[in-house]
Structures are given as structure tokens and as C-alpha cells.
Write a protein that holds these residues in place. Sequence first.
Motif, short mmCIF file in Angstrom:
data_model
loop_
_atom_site.label_atom_id
_atom_site.label_comp_id
_atom_site.label_asym_id
_atom_site.label_seq_id
_atom_site.Cartn_x
_atom_site.Cartn_y
_atom_site.Cartn_z
N GLU A 67 37.09 79.75 39.27
CA GLU A 67 35.70 79.27 39.37
C GLU A 67 35.32 78.58 38.07
O GLU A 67 35.32 79.22 37.01
CB GLU A 67 34.74 80.44 39.63
N ASN A 68 35.00 77.32 38.14
CA ASN A 68 34.60 76.56 36.95
C ASN A 68 35.57 76.73 35.79
O ASN A 68 35.16 76.99 34.66
CB ASN A 68 33.19 76.98 36.50
N GLY A 69 36.84 76.63 36.11
CA GLY A 69 37.82 76.69 35.05
C GLY A 69 38.20 78.09 34.59
O GLY A 69 39.08 78.27 33.75
N VAL A 70 37.51 79.09 35.15
CA VAL A 70 37.81 80.47 34.76
C VAL A 70 38.56 81.15 35.91
O VAL A 70 38.18 81.02 37.07
CB VAL A 70 36.51 81.26 34.46
N TYR A 72 39.61 84.63 37.65
CA TYR A 72 39.27 86.04 37.74
C TYR A 72 40.41 86.79 38.42
O TYR A 72 40.85 86.41 39.50
CB TYR A 72 37.97 86.23 38.53
N ASP A 202 41.45 86.45 32.99
CA ASP A 202 40.31 87.00 32.27
C ASP A 202 40.62 88.32 31.55
O ASP A 202 39.73 89.08 31.23
CB ASP A 202 39.15 87.21 33.25
N SER A 248 44.00 73.19 30.30
CA SER A 248 43.11 73.77 31.32
C SER A 248 43.89 74.01 32.60
O SER A 248 44.93 73.40 32.84
CB SER A 248 41.94 72.82 31.59
N SER A 251 44.66 74.32 39.13
CA SER A 251 44.43 75.08 40.36
C SER A 251 45.30 76.32 40.33
O SER A 251 46.21 76.45 39.50
CB SER A 251 44.79 74.22 41.58
#
Lengths: 593, 593
Positions: A67-70, A72, A202, A248, A251
Motif C-alpha cells: 500500500e503506497n509503497g509500504v 505489510y 515492515d 522502491s 509490486s
Amino acid sequence: MPSYTAPTKDLQFVLHDVLKVTESQTPGYDELEPDFTSAILDEAGKLTSEVLAPLNAVGDKEGCRLENGVVYTPKGFKEAFEKVKEGGWPGLDMPEQYGGQNMPYVMGTAVGEMFSAANQAFTMYQGLTHGAASAILAHGTDAQKDTYLPKMVSCEWTGTMNLTEPHCGTDLGLMRTKAAPQDDGSYKISGQKIFISSGEHDMADNIIHLVLAKIEGGPEGIKGVSLFIVPKFMVNEDGSLGERNGVSVGSIEEKMGIHGNSTCVMNYDGATGYLLGTEHKGMRAMFTMMNEARVGVGMQGLAQADVAYQNAVIYANDRLQGRAVTGAEFPDKPADPLIVHPDIRRSLMDQKSFVEAARAFILWGATMIDAAHRADDKDADGLVSLLTPVIKGFLTDQGYDMTVKAQQVYGGHGYIEEWGMSQFTRDARIAQIYEGANGVQALDLVGRKLAQDGGKHVMAFFDLIKGFIKDNAGQDAEFDAAFLDPLKAASKDLQSAGMYFMQNGMKNPNHALAGSNDFMHMFGHVCLGLMWAKMGLAAKEALKNGSGDAAFYETKLATGRYYMARQLPATALHLTRIQSGADTVMALEAANF
Amino acid sequence: MPSYTAPTKDLQFVLHDVLKVTESQTPGYDELEPDFTSAILDEAGKLTSEVLAPLNAVGDKEGCRLENGVVYTPKGFKEAFEKVKEGGWPGLDMPEQYGGQNMPYVMGTAVGEMFSAANQAFTMYQGLTHGAASAILAHGTDAQKDTYLPKMVSCEWTGTMNLTEPHCGTDLGLMRTKAAPQDDGSYKISGQKIFISSGEHDMADNIIHLVLAKIEGGPEGIKGVSLFIVPKFMVNEDGSLGERNGVSVGSIEEKMGIHGNSTCVMNYDGATGYLLGTEHKGMRAMFTMMNEARVGVGMQGLAQADVAYQNAVIYANDRLQGRAVTGAEFPDKPADPLIVHPDIRRSLMDQKSFVEAARAFILWGATMIDAAHRADDKDADGLVSLLTPVIKGFLTDQGYDMTVKAQQVYGGHGYIEEWGMSQFTRDARIAQIYEGANGVQALDLVGRKLAQDGGKHVMAFFDLIKGFIKDNAGQDAEFDAAFLDPLKAASKDLQSAGMYFMQNGMKNPNHALAGSNDFMHMFGHVCLGLMWAKMGLAAKEALKNGSGDAAFYETKLATGRYYMARQLPATALHLTRIQSGADTVMALEAANF
């Protein structure tokens, strides 16, 4: 929901009764007293069965989310990772200088089996970190080591390995990722990497990517590939984290299994990278740790086979279905449990006899890696280098097959995700592919390792078997017939295959390579046969001494007899195929497939 | 996204060059002229490759969805099902009286292979309907046939088979579902069934469930099981639909594969059911169509292997990686395609040589089913009954392995769902389990079929091979050496295994059953060996006559030589295992696993 019981007793048996680690001259092995290793294995067993195993299905079902580059990770992973870090497990076999416990690799391997069995996808976060840290340890400057290793040994920072690109995996000479030299000695890295395990997540403050790229203006192909350290966050002089680097996640790949691990497409857009090791020698730097990495993947094959087997045994004892053909064994129950049926036993014995021998094989390999690294034992290094493609390729092929057999014991319930047996097969499947697909392992074995150092190591292997048989034959006719004779026959098959390659591979290398997969498998069977003979001997010894649990040792002998009678004879089939040569394999035009 | 090309040419080769269907005495076979069968296969090929295959990945990704008791199939399934119905495909081999086209089962099988290969999960909706309709055809009253068959033959209504319950699958004697007789001759059915394929969905106006249940007060165990027709909507006298019956879907199972098919838990809460066939003879009624159903599942193994193989060939030709060991084959390209590598060829040849022989084996089986049903040929019935567990068990085990091999050709991309190779393995996996898990097939073969009618059918099988070899040997030394000698050796291994069972199974049946899986596999190899010898002969004949495409026939011979050299020798390993007996298999106490 499946369960996992750590095979502590069996690991102890292999370490002490079979490999007799404390008698080894390898530095550090004198500390591996049974009580000491037992304490470690018990502790690891508790953590893996109680904390990691219950998260295995969660990771599979939930997967990772971008989600937005993060990215989880699944629910519970972060907390479990904290516990792993607290226990100091990631640094078990890392140098004390960087916060590790400096234990031999064989202990890391024994513990690693439990981690992988309990939760392969989870364990990969620390596994990749271990691999990246090892590469920095082997090739980094002192400054690089000081900057990265303490944080990576503790897993505060994790690591990745970036090799594959969309158009190339095995053939890395085709690589397109570029490194542009900067005035300050750093490089700007640009390109796309795929299949990057633990690429973004994360659970760590920073991620240290090891990236293969071509320095602009360097040699063509594989000889122009260098290895770079590319941190996710820049690291300041004082060790604090600076700004985000130009790397970054593009996907997360949707995979067949290991959903709990974030397998990422990674984009490098002029990211700052630091050369690790020598210019244009990136492949060599990456492959320094190859034996360990591949032994580690072979271990995953074994680990998934073991946890799947354990659950198959539970189900086979629980599920009432049909009656024993020799008469009801539980007449007071509505039906007998599955385990009374010969074909279920056949399947369980296939699994058990594989798992236990594979465990011994891997730990034996690990002792050779230790001897090579800690005692600079060139012979051990050569032998484990020869056996590495066998450990990786054979154990993951067989390990996968065993998870399928375990799943089959469950009948229809094996196909339903809720029971968890499907996950074991789906997770095990990747081990046949990554870290060099098994076809590449077979090629490495036959095309490179056999002839290495003038064939010295394969000769040493045959001598070792010959010596073992000579030393132990003639004392117990039953043991000779059940263990040593089959080992001798299988070893002879393997030698005949090697002979075939020598005689025919010279004029046409296809005659060798068309048999490479069969050779890898027959080699694997001979190794497991050797392990069973060694384990059988150790069990006999223990029974004679009246030490420990007699049922355990009797079971060991019975399981070994099964392997020798039912599995080892596969060498003859592999030999037949090899000796049929390349003609039928290569007969068709590509257009006629 | 994978593609599918219907194997029309190969099906025609098997039907006409090998099986010579128009020369058969079986009623209806005289119509199967090459032009006629070709027109049907082309039409089916178009539908399956253009309409069904593109929906395969959609079905996998989307799955079925249960909302407020209604099951929604994946996007596009409904429209595709309409096209299948419009084409009259579900009734291809059903009686004209009920709207079918009355073609032989062998044509239904040839077409069925394409349907399954293109989209197994989708095809199951009509497959189950076909099975249920066949049971009604065989056991229904005229009124039942008139009520249900026209709608089921057209697939306006679909069907299901309800056998399994949570605590019993193979051992249906443990069944708990009850049938309470009502005054009007109907029954009230109560219980829970699981794993019900196509149990509930949105593609048909009505669903006709065939349900096994125990009539209250009937005999214990398997002898008290009866078969019932339980429609989802009650059917009025005039054929219109009445109110909803007391059957509902409890949940959709989350499975490893075939996501596009709704596998349901079905709850029967006093649902109205009508006895199908005779009281307490439910198993017999259900098993009447068993040969067909199991041949159909064997076909699924072949079908998934074929579509996976086709895509592996495409990838092996497209993907550039490494160089041929004998020198670059495409020096103008950055690398050679995968297909130059011997180990990739080995894998593709394994797949190709399996697929083509399996296709012939299944169609041969189908001709025997036709002979049994259409010409009341007892010998054909006996032989196909013997071979049915081999077709089902061997072809699905091997078919699964072939999908794994095909996936492996893709390396890392094989593990990524986007490429579709994972789906083939996940879908193929179920065929080893349902319609009697393969262990049960092996048990059926060794425990029942071998001795059936005094061993008459297995003797007939050996005579057939002996006769075939005798008729064809001595005319072409190369053909004898490449095809007939290996077939003879493999057949001898099989006979030796049968002999071992006879000599040892009497005193201890475990000695036979411990080898049942190996026997099923060696039997399968002998059958495929026979098919290759027959196909080789047909190809030689065609080449001599100069008819058709010489490259096709040369390829056929080369593929056959591969199978005989590399796969058929597996019989020797299976024999070794069988002759090692049950002692090592049964040695352990259950507690020591």
C-alpha cells in the motif's frame, strides 16, 4: 490446523551418535556437548513450534500487502520477529565481533531446519539476511562490516539478494542493471530486479539490498557483473539512518506458495550503491556463500517434508476408515485407523525414511562446511562442493514429492486449504526452483563438479564409501545383507554412470547432460543410503551398549531397512536411463515438440 | 497467460491409424469416418481453445462466491456454458431419445479431453451432470428418465454426486445420512455431505442431486446404503419447477485448485428424495458408471499434462538462456532458447511421451467401454474393468508429475500465478484424490481386479501382449529392439509381480497390498509401452504407404523410442520393490512413526 513438533531427539542422534561432533577437530566443535546442543535445540523447538508454526497458515492465507509503497507482513509476523531477535537466533553462527554467538554452521543448520519447517515464508526474512551478511563478511571492507553487520546479525536490519531480472535468471550475463561510477567512489544503480524475497516489508528499520549490476564500460556478459550494497535508507557516519535511497518496490508477486514472504519486483532508479568486493567479480562474491545457501535450500526440502510427514502420521492414526486386510485391529471402533493399511504405511515409510536420512545428509554437509571454513580443510571443501548440488537438487525434488505423499494420506481433506497440507506442497515447490533451478544443479554436478580438481572429490567420495563398507562388513550378516550390500550395489551403479559419462561425454557432451538429472538423483540415493548405513551402525552400537531408548534405535534400524530395500534400488533405473544416452533425448527438431 | 491448442491431429491418429475405429464391429462405430470425427474434433477444438481456455485463469483467480445461499460462478462461465449447451456438447454420447446425439463413448472421451484440458473446473459442471444422468439412465424408472434426462442431457439442469461425509469417504459404510420413508413412496433425506462438486451454482435452472443415504431400519454398514434423486427445486407433474426442496449449500470449500468449480458442503434437512434403483443397493447403482467416471478422471490427468506440456514447449522455444553445450545454435541472438539444453529436452520428452501414449490408452479403454455397453462384449467389459484403476491411478499420478515438470521449465516464472503453470499443477492434483484416491485404485487393482473371474482378464491382457509381439516381431530388427524387446521385458516384470502376489499374498495379504501402488504403476507403464508399440507400428505403416505428414510419423517413432528407453524400464524398479515384500513396510508399531 497442522502442528509441528521439533525433531530434537533425532537431531541429537545425528549430531552425537552418528556424526560424533565433539570428537571432531574442527574449532568450536569441542563445545558441542550433548547437554549444550540439547538446550539450544529445545529452546529453538519451543519457539518454532509454539510461536512460528501457528503463524504458518496465517501467512499463507493473508499474504503480504503493498500500500503506497509500504509492504505489510501478515498479522503476527512482526511480534514473532521480535521474539526471534530477542532470542538472538539470527546471529547464532555469526561472529561474536558483530554480536553473533559464533557457533558452528552445523548448529545453525540444525536450528534452521526447525525454523523452516515451522514457517518457511517467515524464516526467509532472516535467511536472506544471513546470506547477505555472510557476503559482506566475506567480501566487505572493515568499514562496510562495521556499518552493516551488527545491525544485520541482530536482524534489526534485514538483507536481500538481487540477481534475477525479467529476461534472465540462470544466465546472468544477459543482465541489464547498470552501475554508474560517481566521483565519491559510490555508484548510481539503475534497473529492475524481480523475485526478490523479503524485498520490502515492515519488520526492520532498514533493508540492505545486495545487487548485481554492470559497471558502465566494463566487460561484456558475466565477466562484467559487480556486486553492490544498496541500503533502503542511507546510513549516516554515526550509524543513524538518513534519507531514503532510490530503491522502491514495484509490486508483490502473486505466487503459488510462501505467501507470507514478500517476493518483490524492485526498481532501482539511480539508487546509491557501494561496491562489495572487487569490480567485475560480482558473481564470485555472490557465489562464495553458494554452498551454504544451497545447503540451506536443500534443508527447506527436508523441513517441509518433515512437517508434512508429522501431520500425515497424526491423521493416519486419527482417521478411521476401512479395516485391516488381516482382520480388524480395533474391533470396538467403527473402523480401523488409516495406518493399518499397507499402502498408507508404504507412503509413511517413504516419507520417514527420506526425512531422517536427509537430516543426516544435511548435517554431514554442514560439518564439512565448518571444516572448510574453520579449519581450512580443502578436502572437506571439495567434497561438500561436489555434494552441494545433490543436497539442493535431490533433497528438494524428493522433499516436494514427500509433501505430496503426505497430502495424499488426507484424501479429499488434503485438497482443502483449511487442513494445511496443501500449503506444505505449495511452499516446498519453490525450493526446487530458487537458488538455481534443479536442472541447473544437475548441470553443475555433471558439467562442473565431477571433473573438478581432476575428479579428485568424486574419487574421494567413492573411497569413503568403499572404506566404510570395508571397515564394517563381515561382523553381522543381517546388517551386511540389509545395509552394506545394497549400498555397495548402489555405489557401483553410480560409478558405472560416471564411467559412462567419461567414455561418452568427451565425444558428445549431450551424452552426459541428458543423464544429469538421473545422475543427481542416483547420487542422492547413494548419499542417503550411506547415511542409513551410518545411522544403522550407530543404532546397533547404542542397542549393544544398552544406552537410551531401545525402541528409538530399533525403529531407526527398521526405517533404514525400508530405505535400503525400497528406495535405494532406484539407482539401477537411473543408470539404465543414463546408459541409454542422448540419442532419444535429442532426436526431435524443436518444431516437432 | 497460457494457451491451448486442441490435439485434433493426434486424436485422429489414435482413432484411425491406431484403433482403426471404423473397422470395429461395435454398433455406431461404422459412422466414425475420419471426415466425420475430424469435423467434430475441429468444432470442439475451436470452442475449447477459444472460449473455455481463456476462462481457465479467470475461474482460478475469481473462484466461486456464496452469498445468501446463492453461489455465483466466475465471470464469463455462464455465457460459456450457454455456448456449450447450444453446441449440444453435453449430450454428445447420450441417447437420442433424451435429446442426445447417441455417439459412442469414445467420441465423448476424445472431445472430453479437450474440454478438461481447456478448463477442468468449468468442465466439471457438465461432467458431473453426465455422471448423474448416466446413473438415472441405468437405474431410473421410465418416469424418472422422462422427468430428468431431457433437461440433464441438455444441461438445462445439472447434476451432482453426493457420497462423502465429514467422517467418511472411502469407507461409505460409516455413512450417517438418513432416508425416512414417506407414505407417498418418497423419502425425507437428512444429513450432511461434503466435497460436492458443482453442488450449487447459477448456471442451471435446477440441480439434480444424487445422494447416498441409509433407509431407516435397513441393514448396517455398506449394505444398507441406497441412492436417491433429490432435486433442488421440486418438479411438477407437467415438468415445470415447483418449490425449493430442503437442500441447501452450507459453504464453499477453499481448495488448492479447481477454484472455478463450486465444491460445496450440502445440507439435507428433510429434503424430499426419490429412490433410484433398488433399496439398499445404492453402492451398486452408484458404481455402475464407475468405469466411465474413473476413465474420465484418468483423462483429466492426461488433459492437464497436455496443456501444461504445450505451454512448456512454447516457453522453452521463447526463453533465451545460456548456450547449447555443443556450440551456440543461435549465435545472432543474445542466448539460445531453453530447448537446446539436454535436461530441458529430457523433461519435455518425458511429458510428450506420456501425453501421447496416455491419450491412446484412454481411447482404447473407451472403445472397450463401448464394446461392453453397445455390443454386450463381456471380455471387453472384463478387461476395461481390470484396466480402469490403472487408467485412473497411474494416469493421474503421472499426469500430475508432468504438470510439475512443465512448471519447472518456467523456472521462477513457473511459481508466479500470472503465468498459469501453477494452476495446471493445482488443478491436476485433485484427480489423484477424487473418484477414489489412488491408493484405493491400487487396492482395487490388486485386491479385487486381478483375481476377478478367476484371473481371466489379467491372463487375457498378457495374451494380448504376447500375441501382439508374436504377430509383429521379426520383420524389422530396429523396431524389435527399440519397441518389442522392451515391451516383452516390461511385460515379464509385470507377470513376475503377479506371480509374487499369488505365491505370497495367500499366506499374508499384506505382501500383495504393500506392493499395490508399485503394481499399479508398473501396469501403467506396460500399457503405455503397448500403446507406443502400437503407435510405432501405425507410424511405420503410414510412412511405408507414404500417406500424410512424414514428419508427424517420424516424430511419433522418435517419441516412442524415448519412452521405451527411458520410461518403460521403471517396471524393474517396481518389481524389486514388490519382491521386497511387506516386512519392511509393516515393521513399525503405529506409535513409532
